[in-house]
Design an enzyme around this catalytic site. Structure first.
Site, PDB file in Angstrom:
ATOM      1  N   TYR A  36       0.839  -1.203   0.000  1.00  0.00           N
ATOM      2  CA  TYR A  36       0.000   0.000   0.000  1.00  0.00           C
ATOM      3  C   TYR A  36       0.873   1.251   0.000  1.00  0.00           C
ATOM      4  O   TYR A  36       0.661   2.175  -0.784  1.00  0.00           O
ATOM      5  CB  TYR A  36      -0.916  -0.037   1.230  1.00  0.00           C
ATOM      6  CG  TYR A  36      -1.837   1.150   1.362  1.00  0.00           C
ATOM      7  CD1 TYR A  36      -3.106   1.135   0.776  1.00  0.00           C
ATOM      8  CD2 TYR A  36      -1.453   2.277   2.080  1.00  0.00           C
ATOM      9  CE1 TYR A  36      -3.970   2.212   0.907  1.00  0.00           C
ATOM     10  CE2 TYR A  36      -2.299   3.364   2.212  1.00  0.00           C
ATOM     11  CZ  TYR A  36      -3.557   3.331   1.631  1.00  0.00           C
ATOM     12  OH  TYR A  36      -4.395   4.412   1.762  1.00  0.00           O
ATOM     13  N   LYS A 116     -24.835   2.404  19.003  1.00  0.00           N
ATOM     14  CA  LYS A 116     -24.561   3.792  19.346  1.00  0.00           C
ATOM     15  C   LYS A 116     -23.078   3.892  19.699  1.00  0.00           C
ATOM     16  O   LYS A 116     -22.655   3.474  20.764  1.00  0.00           O
ATOM     17  CB  LYS A 116     -25.432   4.219  20.527  1.00  0.00           C
ATOM     18  CG  LYS A 116     -25.397   5.701  20.766  1.00  0.00           C
ATOM     19  CD  LYS A 116     -26.437   6.101  21.803  1.00  0.00           C
ATOM     20  CE  LYS A 116     -26.422   7.595  22.010  1.00  0.00           C
ATOM     21  NZ  LYS A 116     -25.097   8.100  22.429  1.00  0.00           N
ATOM     22  N   ARG A 137     -20.437  18.955  15.859  1.00  0.00           N
ATOM     23  CA  ARG A 137     -21.850  19.220  16.097  1.00  0.00           C
ATOM     24  C   ARG A 137     -22.043  20.589  16.764  1.00  0.00           C
ATOM     25  O   ARG A 137     -22.973  21.313  16.455  1.00  0.00           O
ATOM     26  CB  ARG A 137     -22.451  18.125  16.983  1.00  0.00           C
ATOM     27  CG  ARG A 137     -23.946  18.068  16.921  1.00  0.00           C
ATOM     28  CD  ARG A 137     -24.465  16.885  17.718  1.00  0.00           C
ATOM     29  NE  ARG A 137     -24.503  17.206  19.126  1.00  0.00           N
ATOM     30  CZ  ARG A 137     -25.523  17.824  19.719  1.00  0.00           C
ATOM     31  NH1 ARG A 137     -26.586  18.146  19.025  1.00  0.00           N
ATOM     32  NH2 ARG A 137     -25.488  18.100  20.999  1.00  0.00           N
ATOM     33  N   GLU A 174     -20.005   9.484  12.958  1.00  0.00           N
ATOM     34  CA  GLU A 174     -19.308   9.473  14.238  1.00  0.00           C
ATOM     35  C   GLU A 174     -17.821   9.202  14.003  1.00  0.00           C
ATOM     36  O   GLU A 174     -17.469   8.254  13.315  1.00  0.00           O
ATOM     37  CB  GLU A 174     -19.915   8.319  15.069  1.00  0.00           C
ATOM     38  CG  GLU A 174     -19.801   8.476  16.547  1.00  0.00           C
ATOM     39  CD  GLU A 174     -20.859   9.389  17.165  1.00  0.00           C
ATOM     40  OE1 GLU A 174     -21.789   9.849  16.463  1.00  0.00           O
ATOM     41  OE2 GLU A 174     -20.736   9.646  18.362  1.00  0.00           O
ATOM     42  N   LYS A 314     -30.162   3.229  25.721  1.00  0.00           N
ATOM     43  CA  LYS A 314     -28.883   3.073  26.422  1.00  0.00           C
ATOM     44  C   LYS A 314     -28.951   1.897  27.376  1.00  0.00           C
ATOM     45  O   LYS A 314     -30.031   1.519  27.818  1.00  0.00           O
ATOM     46  CB  LYS A 314     -28.551   4.358  27.157  1.00  0.00           C
ATOM     47  CG  LYS A 314     -28.234   5.511  26.214  1.00  0.00           C
ATOM     48  CD  LYS A 314     -27.441   6.554  26.935  1.00  0.00           C
ATOM     49  CE  LYS A 314     -26.858   7.563  25.979  1.00  0.00           C
ATOM     50  NZ  LYS A 314     -26.074   8.572  26.702  1.00  0.00           N
ATOM     51  N   CYS A 411      -2.929 -29.260  34.321  1.00  0.00           N
ATOM     52  CA  CYS A 411      -2.312 -30.539  33.945  1.00  0.00           C
ATOM     53  C   CYS A 411      -1.012 -30.344  33.153  1.00  0.00           C
ATOM     54  O   CYS A 411      -0.378 -31.319  32.763  1.00  0.00           O
ATOM     55  CB  CYS A 411      -3.301 -31.402  33.166  1.00  0.00           C
ATOM     56  SG  CYS A 411      -3.639 -30.772  31.517  1.00  0.00           S
TER      57      CYS A 411
HETATM   58 ZN   LIG Z   1      -5.411 -29.243  31.357  1.00  0.00          ZN
END
Ligand SMILES: [Zn+2]
Length: 489
Positions: A36, A116, A137, A174, A314, A411
């Site tokens: 890129y 949201k 805003r 947003e 909410k 174990c």
């Molecule tokens: Zn285990």
């Protein structure tokens, strides 16, 4: 200059735009960062040799040269209203009923659920498909011009992929930061001896208001589109139309959005999604519920403060701050090894919490949770508490990064990663931890409720070798149990 230079430049720009689209919208890069960067570098060199071919929409022009002296005010074409909130399913259903009544009781309504995002609301004005202006805003009527920083935000296209774009489009959305990007950014801050950022929302809000676009470009911000101030005469008739259109022109939209024929179906889906929120790499503070049809939205209109066709649902969230005492790993009955946070006990929603889920090793890495950290833990709904974030600005001493175990804590069998790569597990079928969890599961909620078979007793039975499987439970005699301590079992 030859025609082929001009067309090579155009081709490179298209390629880079396409890679941006795949990366930010489909979250699936098809080339490496290195490749890129090579495309970008080739474009940069061609443009340096032919400056007359540079356009403001070229991907090389995301970061303008000059910092602005101050932020100037911008009047929004349409006001950016805030939304009413509700915290309960009952109130949400009542709101839907009122909305339906206002439209006429027989009219079918589709309801849309969206995440949201806990970010910063912005508007983007596209003139003839080109990003002309970006604004905060602000008061809702007047915001600050932040075009210079919004140009640097990943996923904000400088040019929309539209064959015949309208003269002006007002896109709403947003700006946010992912949790993993915040971790990387804070590592960089630490390396430079700078303080860590507290959370993704604060760093997003602070970064878009920077005067120098170069500084803003160093903050890995992203963008989700969720609305249009004005559709500019495009054939977009609903919120779901909008999402499909946005993706087609190169504007990322948040995952999980869906339309439902009834509010009950929406609530049920929302309830399920709450359990999966931890899978997201960005912060969400609830859902937004909208009437899908734009025609119905227009008829419903707005109050002076907020639209009548949308509401924020909410989460009933309870947060508390505490210290992480240690990270323990737990082996489940299927062998899955999950990290659990042992916390300094803290009061949360009326109960004492001393444990929180960390879900999996990737999540510990993503949130960069370290023993000794101050954590924000949260209880949403009936879910067990989970770690929301680390208060990194409170991290005073150098704490050791946590690394997942390579062998089973019980174990000592080497652990394996599942094919999807998220979970690690103990492959030993006879692992005592797995046996114990199977028996606990069986005793508590399996075919039968076994009176008096609590966690402690199960642990003792497995430890002493008296029980290896459920069948062993039935062979036990009272003599077997006598020597075992029965404190609180
Ligand atoms: Zn285990």
């Amino acid at each position: 200059m030859t025609d082929s230079t001009a067309s090579r430049i155009e081709r490179l720009r298209e390629q880079i735009r396409e890679h941006d689209r795949r990366y930010y919208i489909e979250a699936a890069a098809v080339i490496s960062d290195l490749d890129y960067d090579r495309l970008l570098e080739e474009l940069r060199q061609l443009e340096t040799a032919h400056p007359e071919l540079i356009t403001p929409e070229s991907p090389t022009q995301r970061v303008g040269d000059a910092a602005v002296d101050e932020l100037t005010s911008v009047r929004h074409v349409r006001p950016m209203l805030s939304m009413d909130n509700t915290y309960s399913e009952g109130d949400l259903a009542a709101w839907a009923a009122r909305t339906a009544k206002q439209l006429g009781s027989d009219e079918p309504i589709e309801w849309v659920l969206e995440l949201k995002i806990d970010g910063v609301a912005v508007s983007l004005a596209y003139d003839d498909g080109r990003l002309a202006q970006g604004a905060t805003r602000g008061s809702g009527l007047v915001g600050d011009d932040i075009t210079h920083t919004l140009r640097t935000v990943g996923g904000v296209p400088l040019q929309l992929s539209l064959a015949s774009p309208p003269p002006r489009l007002d896109v709403r959305g947003e700006v946010y930061m992912t949790n993993s990007d915040l971790v990387r950014l804070n590592e960089k801050q630490a390396a430079e001896g700078l303080p860590a950022f507290a959370n993704t929302r604060n760093v997003a809000a602070g970064s878009i208001r920077l005067l120098d676009p170069k500084l803003a470009a160093a903050r890995p911000l992203r963008f989700f589109c969720h609305g249009l101030g004005d559709a500019g005469g495009l054939p977009i008739h609903s919120q779901t139309d909008l999402f499909a259109w946005a993706v087609s022109v190169g504007l990322p939209v948040a995952p999980w959005s869906q339309a439902f024929p009834s509010i009950e179906a929406l609530i049920e889906y929302g309830r399920e999604q709450i359990e999966a929120l931890h899978e997201l790499d960005f912060e969400v503070d609830g859902f937004v519920v909208k009437v899908n049809s734009f025609q119905q939205q227009r008829r419903l209109g707005s109050t002076s403060k907020s639209p009548r066709w949308a509401i924020a649902w909410k989460f009933e969230k309870y947060e508390a701050t505490t210290t992480l005492a240690r990270i323990r790993v737990q082996v489940g009955r299927g062998g899955t090894v999950t990290p659990v946070a042992d916390l300094e006990p803290v009061q949360l929603a009326g109960t004492t919490v001393s444990r929180a889920s960390l879900h999996n090793a990737d999540e510990v890495a993503r949130k960069d949770v370290r023993v000794g950290d101050v954590l924000v833990v949260e209880k949403a709904g009936k879910v067990i508490p989970h770690v929301v974030r680390v208060e990194k600005h409170l991290r005073t001493k150098r704490l050791t990064k946590w690394s997942p175990p390579t062998e089973c804590p019980e174990c000592h069998t080497p652990l394996v990663r599942d094919p999807e790569g998220v979970y690690i597990r103990c492959p030993n079928m006879h692992c005592p931890a797995r046996q114990r969890e199977r028996i606990k599961f069986f005793a508590s909620r399996g075919a039968m409720e076994i009176e008096g078979l609590g966690e402690k007793l199960v642990e003792q039975l497995v430890e002493t070798g008296l029980v290896r499987d459920y069948a062993d439970l039935y062979r036990l005699t009272s003599n077997d149990l006598l020597p075992l301590e029965r404190d609180g079992a």
